[in-house]
Design an enzyme around this catalytic site. Structure first.
Site, mmCIF file in Angstrom:
data_model
loop_
_atom_site.group_PDB
_atom_site.id
_atom_site.type_symbol
_atom_site.label_atom_id
_atom_site.label_comp_id
_atom_site.label_asym_id
_atom_site.label_seq_id
_atom_site.Cartn_x
_atom_site.Cartn_y
_atom_site.Cartn_z
ATOM 1 N N HIS A 1 -9.315 -2.483 0.081
ATOM 2 C CA HIS A 1 -10.274 -2.007 -0.738
ATOM 3 C C HIS A 1 -11.527 -1.287 -0.053
ATOM 4 C CE1 HIS A 1 -8.331 -5.243 -3.275
ATOM 5 N NE2 HIS A 1 -8.081 -4.018 -4.175
ATOM 6 N N HIS B 1 -10.407 -6.824 -0.794
ATOM 7 C CA HIS B 1 -10.213 -7.477 0.968
ATOM 8 C C HIS B 1 -10.326 -6.205 1.554
ATOM 9 C CE1 HIS B 1 -6.479 -4.902 0.020
ATOM 10 N NE2 HIS B 1 -6.036 -5.813 -0.797
ATOM 11 N N LYS C 1 -0.953 2.118 0.399
ATOM 12 C CA LYS C 1 -0.026 0.859 -0.051
ATOM 13 C C LYS C 1 0.679 0.955 -1.201
ATOM 14 C CE LYS C 1 0.567 -3.753 -0.119
ATOM 15 N NZ LYS C 1 0.515 -3.823 -1.475
ATOM 16 N N ASP C 2 0.205 1.647 -2.119
ATOM 17 C CA ASP C 2 0.999 1.923 -3.526
ATOM 18 C C ASP C 2 1.582 3.328 -3.476
ATOM 19 O OD1 ASP C 2 0.224 -0.627 -4.963
ATOM 20 O OD2 ASP C 2 -1.487 -0.149 -4.121
ATOM 21 N N SER D 1 -3.134 -7.338 0.645
ATOM 22 C CA SER D 1 -2.832 -7.399 -0.811
ATOM 23 C C SER D 1 -3.706 -8.460 -1.363
ATOM 24 C CB SER D 1 -1.237 -7.479 -0.972
ATOM 25 O OG SER D 1 -1.222 -7.676 -2.383
ATOM 26 N N SER D 2 -4.070 -8.362 -2.768
ATOM 27 C CA SER D 2 -4.752 -9.508 -3.325
ATOM 28 C C SER D 2 -3.646 -10.540 -3.680
ATOM 29 C CB SER D 2 -5.216 -9.036 -4.673
ATOM 30 O OG SER D 2 -6.225 -7.815 -4.536
ATOM 31 N N ARG D 3 -2.273 -10.083 -3.935
ATOM 32 C CA ARG D 3 -1.239 -10.963 -3.990
ATOM 33 C C ARG D 3 -1.003 -11.754 -2.884
ATOM 34 N NH1 ARG D 3 0.564 -6.974 -8.011
ATOM 35 N NH2 ARG D 3 0.334 -7.752 -9.899
ATOM 36 N N MET E 1 -8.517 -3.735 -8.974
ATOM 37 C CA MET E 1 -8.410 -4.855 -9.765
ATOM 38 C C MET E 1 -9.288 -5.997 -9.387
ATOM 39 S SD MET E 1 -4.662 -4.424 -11.691
ATOM 40 C CE MET E 1 -3.828 -5.011 -10.318
ATOM 41 N N GLY F 1 -5.119 4.024 -2.306
ATOM 42 C CA GLY F 1 -4.586 3.575 -1.138
ATOM 43 C C GLY F 1 -2.952 4.195 -0.956
HETATM 44 P P1 AMP Z 1 -5.475 -2.947 -6.577
HETATM 45 O O1 AMP Z 1 -6.892 -3.795 -6.716
HETATM 46 O O2 AMP Z 1 -4.308 -3.846 -5.927
HETATM 47 O O3 AMP Z 1 -5.113 -2.159 -7.795
HETATM 48 O O4 AMP Z 1 -5.839 -1.531 -5.683
HETATM 49 C C1 AMP Z 1 -6.805 -0.723 -5.678
HETATM 50 C C2 AMP Z 1 -6.943 0.041 -4.572
HETATM 51 O O5 AMP Z 1 -6.627 -0.181 -3.182
HETATM 52 C C3 AMP Z 1 -5.463 1.275 -4.872
HETATM 53 O O6 AMP Z 1 -5.712 2.506 -4.655
HETATM 54 C C4 AMP Z 1 -4.601 0.511 -3.636
HETATM 55 O O7 AMP Z 1 -3.520 1.432 -3.237
HETATM 56 C C5 AMP Z 1 -5.647 0.301 -2.403
HETATM 57 N N1 AMP Z 1 -5.229 -0.832 -1.616
HETATM 58 C C6 AMP Z 1 -4.704 -2.009 -2.016
HETATM 59 N N2 AMP Z 1 -4.191 -2.814 -0.658
HETATM 60 C C7 AMP Z 1 -4.378 -1.934 0.163
HETATM 61 C C8 AMP Z 1 -4.515 -1.945 1.591
HETATM 62 N N3 AMP Z 1 -3.910 -2.958 2.201
HETATM 63 N N4 AMP Z 1 -4.617 -0.695 2.427
HETATM 64 C C9 AMP Z 1 -5.318 0.373 1.771
HETATM 65 N N5 AMP Z 1 -5.249 0.178 0.364
HETATM 66 C C10 AMP Z 1 -5.153 -0.560 -0.139
#
Ligand code: AMP
Length: 301
Positions: free
Chosen positions: A31, A28, A143-144, A179-181, A24, A141
């Site tokens: 990603h 960071h 992470k999720d 985390s983006s958040r 999304m 990740g």
């Molecule tokens: P998002 O942009 O939050 O939807 O995340 C995109 C992908 O990056 C997802 O597969 C997440 O699990 C992964 N991701 C987000 N944060 C991390 C992190 N700190 N370490 C590893 N993967 C991550």
């Protein structure tokens, strides 16, 4: 690197073995580690960038979710991405979707219980990305953790020919999962937020010492969160990696998942327990040696 707005253009720009990292945006190092993992495993490295409204609840942060396409594009260059697929809403959902993907049971536990509809939105957009971009391999990740389990299941159930790689959590030097958040956190909240990973690491230590009882393992995570001013724990649960079912003891590959409110921001984190010859080994993630320059703790936006 090129940025394309349509599925057709993304497919036309792809050749050979195609790797996909769905995101999304507001990138960071977490990603970037997914992208770096796939780079040597594919000919065309594709990253999708789409803030998916289907996975946000009516009271969640869709409108204020951080966005910075220009900066993201520069970062993707640095890790060798070939194609950024950045569709607008009309490309992704030309009509309000009458078809959705719901992964029963797995999606109704943990975060699914607290965020109704969230995983249906995730599963639907991931299915669309897999169908529309036809990757040979995709990285997600750890992470999720629940999302990863759901995606593995939807790929198996719907026979998508895409291999999945689950990547370790990238953490700040003090343990906070990137985390983006994290960009929402002010200084005091940023300091308090480390309680999530502190509890998880204490739980991992206990498992290394032989603890197998889930209540005892969960108590380490809950205790660290509950004793930190500014952190409001939502849950700490030991769940199986495959079914996301709650365990009474650690007897199969699992993850200890936590969710908490830190100020107004909801954060999640986890530690995975994988099997090895000796028993269980905790995946504590990868720690950055210097603070992330990519937004974490930037003082709030
Ligand atoms: P998002 O942009 O939050 O939807 O995340 C995109 C992908 O990056 C997802 O597969 C997440 O699990 C992964 N991701 C987000 N944060 C991390 C992190 N700190 N370490 C590893 N993967 C991550």
């Amino acid at each position: 690197m090129i940025v394309v707005p349509t599925f057709a253009a993304a497919r036309e720009s792809s050749a050979g073995r195609v790797g996909l990292v769905p995101t999304m945006g507001f990138l960071h190092e977490g990603h970037l580690s997914l992208l770096e993992t796939l780079r040597p495993q594919c000919d065309t490295l594709l990253m999708s960038l789409f803030v998916n409204p289907l996975q946000f609840g009516p009271t969640e942060d869709l409108a204020r979710y951080p966005r910075d396409l220009e900066r993201d594009a520069a970062l993707t260059e640095s890790v060798g991405v070939d194609v950024v697929f950045a569709p607008d809403l009309d490309e992704m959902y030309p009509e309000p979707p009458a078809t959705s993907v719901s992964v029963a049971d797995l999606a109704f536990r943990l975060d699914g219980e607290r965020r109704p509809g969230h995983f249906k939105g995730v599963a639907t957009v991931v299915a669309k990305l897999l169908a529309g971009l036809q990757p040979d391999i995709a990285a997600f990740g750890r992470k999720d953790a629940q999302q990863l389990a759901i995606i593995r299941r939807l790929i198996a159930d719907l026979s998508f020919p895409t291999a999945v790689v689950g990547c370790p959590i990238v953490r700040e030097a003090d343990g906070l999962a990137l985390s983006s958040r994290n960009a929402y956190l002010n200084e005091a909240e940023r300091e308090a937020a480390v309680a999530l990973s502190r509890g998880l690491m204490a739980a991992a230590d206990a498992v290394a010492g032989g603890e197998r009882d889930s209540r005892a393992i969960e108590a380490f995570a809950l205790g660290a969160m509950a004793s930190t001013v500014g952190v409001e724990p939502e849950y700490a649960e030991l769940a199986s990696q495959h079914e996301v079912s709650r365990l009474t003891e650690l007897d199969r590959p699992a993850f200890l998942a936590v969710a908490a409110k830190v100020g107004p921001t909801r954060l999640i984190d986890n530690v995975h327990f994988d099997r090895d010859e000796a028993g269980f080994v905790a995946d504590r993630g990868i720690r950055l040696t210097a603070p992330s320059v990519l937004y974490a703790g930037s003082g709030g936006i």
